[in-house]
Design a protein around this motif. Sequence first.
Motif, PDB file in Angstrom:
ATOM      1  N   VAL A 185      -8.294   7.207   9.498  1.00 38.05           N
ATOM      2  CA  VAL A 185      -7.173   7.480   8.608  1.00 38.05           C
ATOM      3  C   VAL A 185      -6.867   8.969   8.584  1.00 38.05           C
ATOM      4  CG1 VAL A 185      -7.673   5.483   7.167  1.00 38.05           C
ATOM      5  CG2 VAL A 185      -8.607   7.716   6.551  1.00 38.05           C
ATOM      6  N   ALA A 186      -5.603   9.294   8.325  1.00 41.75           N
ATOM      7  CA  ALA A 186      -5.173  10.692   8.246  1.00 41.75           C
ATOM      8  C   ALA A 186      -5.669  11.321   6.943  1.00 41.75           C
ATOM      9  CB  ALA A 186      -3.652  10.765   8.320  1.00 41.75           C
ATOM     10  N   PRO A 187      -5.883  12.628   6.949  1.00 43.27           N
ATOM     11  CA  PRO A 187      -6.287  13.309   5.704  1.00 43.27           C
ATOM     12  C   PRO A 187      -5.121  13.396   4.724  1.00 43.27           C
ATOM     13  CG  PRO A 187      -5.893  14.906   7.441  1.00 43.27           C
ATOM     14  CD  PRO A 187      -5.780  13.547   8.092  1.00 43.27           C
ATOM     15  N   ALA A 188      -5.405  13.888   3.536  1.00 42.29           N
ATOM     16  CA  ALA A 188      -4.366  14.061   2.522  1.00 42.29           C
ATOM     17  C   ALA A 188      -3.341  15.093   2.985  1.00 42.29           C
ATOM     18  CB  ALA A 188      -4.986  14.496   1.199  1.00 42.29           C
ATOM     19  N   THR A 189      -2.108  14.864   2.651  1.00 43.85           N
ATOM     20  CA  THR A 189      -1.050  15.791   3.045  1.00 43.85           C
ATOM     21  C   THR A 189      -1.105  17.047   2.182  1.00 43.85           C
ATOM     22  OG1 THR A 189       1.315  15.908   3.571  1.00 43.85           O
ATOM     23  CG2 THR A 189       0.720  14.915   1.466  1.00 43.85           C
ATOM     24  N   THR A 247       0.613   3.413  -9.882  1.00 43.09           N
ATOM     25  CA  THR A 247      -0.568   3.016  -9.109  1.00 43.09           C
ATOM     26  C   THR A 247      -0.406   3.366  -7.641  1.00 43.09           C
ATOM     27  OG1 THR A 247      -1.087   1.219 -10.648  1.00 43.09           O
ATOM     28  CG2 THR A 247      -2.012   1.069  -8.433  1.00 43.09           C
ATOM     29  N   ILE A 248       0.743   3.003  -7.056  1.00 42.36           N
ATOM     30  CA  ILE A 248       0.963   3.253  -5.627  1.00 42.36           C
ATOM     31  C   ILE A 248       0.968   4.752  -5.330  1.00 42.36           C
ATOM     32  CG2 ILE A 248       2.628   3.040  -3.738  1.00 42.36           C
ATOM     33  CD1 ILE A 248       3.431   0.318  -4.901  1.00 42.36           C
ATOM     34  N   ALA A 249       1.672   5.523  -6.170  1.00 40.05           N
ATOM     35  CA  ALA A 249       1.769   6.962  -5.921  1.00 40.05           C
ATOM     36  C   ALA A 249       0.413   7.656  -6.015  1.00 40.05           C
ATOM     37  CB  ALA A 249       2.754   7.597  -6.895  1.00 40.05           C
ATOM     38  N   ASN A 250      -0.523   7.091  -6.763  1.00 39.35           N
ATOM     39  CA  ASN A 250      -1.850   7.691  -6.910  1.00 39.35           C
ATOM     40  C   ASN A 250      -2.816   7.289  -5.809  1.00 39.35           C
ATOM     41  OD1 ASN A 250      -2.402   9.454  -9.376  1.00 39.35           O
ATOM     42  ND2 ASN A 250      -1.178   7.808 -10.284  1.00 39.35           N
ATOM     43  N   THR A 251      -2.433   6.408  -4.908  1.00 33.20           N
ATOM     44  CA  THR A 251      -3.350   6.003  -3.846  1.00 33.20           C
ATOM     45  C   THR A 251      -3.450   7.074  -2.769  1.00 33.20           C
ATOM     46  OG1 THR A 251      -1.609   4.880  -2.574  1.00 33.20           O
ATOM     47  CG2 THR A 251      -2.860   3.544  -4.169  1.00 33.20           C
ATOM     48  N   GLN A 252      -4.604   7.109  -2.122  1.00 32.23           N
ATOM     49  CA  GLN A 252      -4.751   7.964  -0.948  1.00 32.23           C
ATOM     50  C   GLN A 252      -3.817   7.493   0.162  1.00 32.23           C
ATOM     51  OE1 GLN A 252      -8.881   7.947   0.193  1.00 32.23           O
ATOM     52  NE2 GLN A 252      -9.593   8.517  -1.863  1.00 32.23           N
ATOM     53  N   TYR A 266       0.663   1.177  19.544  1.00 34.08           N
ATOM     54  CA  TYR A 266       0.682   0.602  18.198  1.00 34.08           C
ATOM     55  C   TYR A 266      -0.357   1.277  17.314  1.00 34.08           C
ATOM     56  CZ  TYR A 266      -0.402  -2.587  14.381  1.00 34.08           C
ATOM     57  OH  TYR A 266      -0.655  -3.132  13.139  1.00 34.08           O
ATOM     58  N   GLN A 267       0.059   1.646  16.117  1.00 34.66           N
ATOM     59  CA  GLN A 267      -0.864   2.206  15.137  1.00 34.66           C
ATOM     60  C   GLN A 267      -0.797   1.331  13.884  1.00 34.66           C
ATOM     61  OE1 GLN A 267       0.401   6.323  14.600  1.00 34.66           O
ATOM     62  NE2 GLN A 267      -1.225   7.016  15.947  1.00 34.66           N
ATOM     63  N   PRO A 268      -1.942   0.891  13.378  1.00 39.21           N
ATOM     64  CA  PRO A 268      -1.940   0.072  12.168  1.00 39.21           C
ATOM     65  C   PRO A 268      -1.254   0.808  11.024  1.00 39.21           C
ATOM     66  CG  PRO A 268      -4.102   0.055  13.194  1.00 39.21           C
ATOM     67  CD  PRO A 268      -3.297   1.100  13.902  1.00 39.21           C
ATOM     68  N   PRO A 269      -0.492   0.110  10.205  1.00 34.26           N
ATOM     69  CA  PRO A 269       0.181   0.770   9.090  1.00 34.26           C
ATOM     70  C   PRO A 269      -0.806   1.253   8.033  1.00 34.26           C
ATOM     71  CG  PRO A 269       0.387  -1.613   8.906  1.00 34.26           C
ATOM     72  CD  PRO A 269      -0.246  -1.336  10.233  1.00 34.26           C
ATOM     73  N   PHE A 270      -0.353   2.218   7.251  1.00 33.35           N
ATOM     74  CA  PHE A 270      -1.049   2.738   6.070  1.00 33.35           C
ATOM     75  C   PHE A 270      -2.231   3.652   6.402  1.00 33.35           C
ATOM     76  CE2 PHE A 270      -0.055  -1.867   4.789  1.00 33.35           C
ATOM     77  CZ  PHE A 270       1.305  -1.605   4.698  1.00 33.35           C
ATOM     78  N   ALA A 271      -2.484   3.894   7.706  1.00 31.28           N
ATOM     79  CA  ALA A 271      -3.538   4.839   8.071  1.00 31.28           C
ATOM     80  C   ALA A 271      -3.026   6.267   8.016  1.00 31.28           C
ATOM     81  CB  ALA A 271      -4.079   4.521   9.466  1.00 31.28           C
TER      82      ALA A 271
END
Length: 600
Positions: free
Chosen positions: A42-46, A418-423, A437-442
Amino acid sequence: MIIALAGSISIWNGACHGSEQDFAAKIDQELQRLLLEENVVVAPATSDEDFLRRVYLDLIGRVPSSSEITVFGLDPDVDKRAKVIDRLIESDEFANFWGRYFKRVVTSRATEQRIRLVEPAFETWFIDQIEQDRSWDQITRELITATGSVMDTGATGLIFSHTGEPQEVAAEISRIFLGIQLSCANCHDHPTDSWTRDSFHGLAAFLPRVTVRREDRDDPRSFAVRSLEQSNRRGRYTENVDQIFRALDRNRDGFLVKAEARGPFATRFDQILAASDSDKNGKLSLKEFESIREMANMAQPGRGELEYYMPNLSNPASQGTLTEPVFFIPEVRGPEVNPGSSDQTRRHALADYVTSPTNAWFARAFVNRVWAEMLGKGFYMPVDDMGPERFAMYESVLDMLAQGFVDHDYDIKWVYRTIANTQAYQRRLTANPSGEYQPPFASAVPARLSADQIYQSLQEVLQIESMGRISGRNRGNAIQQRYGIDPQRSQFVQLFGVDPSTPPEDIIGNIPQALFVMNSPIIEQNIRGTGNTMLSRLLREYPDDSDALSELYLRVLSREPTDREVSINKRFLSEIDNRNEAFEDIYWSLLNSTEFITRR
């Protein structure tokens, strides 16, 4: 399949009552587990700058100001992201932005050509619902059961969008509130889902007694949604069929062709023509039209029927088969509707079925739509084409979020918070040079901004209250101003808008949109380096070119320029003898960049 769904969603019952941040952490934990199973990194925090731009665009529909970015960046509070999320969600801008969004979800596929009559009241109503913290099930019930003047009762927007025609309204209720495309089952059993014609027409049978009529012959805006009952049913077929025929015969040639048909009459025109075109000339004469009196009434949608009849496809001129209201998902519990029940009894019963806690699709459809809007991709895509035969990405995550929505009494703001607070929401964009192809949400997904986001961001960046006249005369100006709605926004949305249910990857710009940003007089006037424009004030405040350049980038793109951009722009400034003109060109290029109209 649906039984299994109901069982799987209930395993989270009772575990979803912590704070939104705690629940967001559980969502991330489950998603992380599933991504690790696929060996996905997964990508790090922006960065703070990118997060702030993203959350401002997603929650209130505009880019942050340079001062808002600066203050946020300097804030040492470890919880500053959660706090800005709370502040934005509780703002009037949140209600305005998302109220307009849901209004367009309902009206974007309207079959009623006079839909603009109800849009101002409908938009105001939706904004008020969010401001008042009305729950999604309460909003849904009002939309399904509304009666009253379309100019004064905003909740009539859904019914009026389709002139009260049972089949159209039923299909939209299923699509919008359950995420299920049922309209294919109108004429035949669904080709890719388990829904049958009986499924579709059993749903439509909740709605036959809805009428949409003009109540004052002298006022073309006096349409109202009413309930048709036995007491006012006298004279059902006393309407002047000749008058209906002449109203449809737009070219006054004495014949009706398919291009002239409207509403449900247009939907079944080919079948009616096959049954009634006695001379086989491909059009209907008045005599042939009169021979199908039952169909003549259909030519004017919104008239209502006491009972619902499923059309006979073999004999479209016949009355069809009497059909009682039956909700198409058998696992959902709700009230029985007796034959002869009133309109309000039927519609409230339908609202009970749609919003029932036993109806997993209701919660799923809402959280999937919001997740897709905020992350650029939903668990189901498109968001309005879910169903038991469809495949959901990371279904257990969707089930957690949907059950949390139910447990929090369908609290709309709980979902956004809730959604906005997720990583998952706060991840950084990552490059994909291989195109694999890259899985979504990573990682974060770039997406083109909506019409509202572009409009409001231009207002913010140009520091103006209105974008001015976008095109020719807008007939709805007076009505919109009556409700405090900016008519220029409506014109802008007509130029830049798309159906909100369209997958982000399918949304692309066009030449008229590009030409507007490049050549609009209102933009040209407000990017000048003279007068009282934002750029003029900026250049006076920052006499050093490097400082002025940094501030301009911050205001337009919500970030500092890169070293390469600084080098290119300084070289350009040195080549142009006029500082104002040079910065005007830089300003123009930033507004016309892909980055400005992209969510990152």
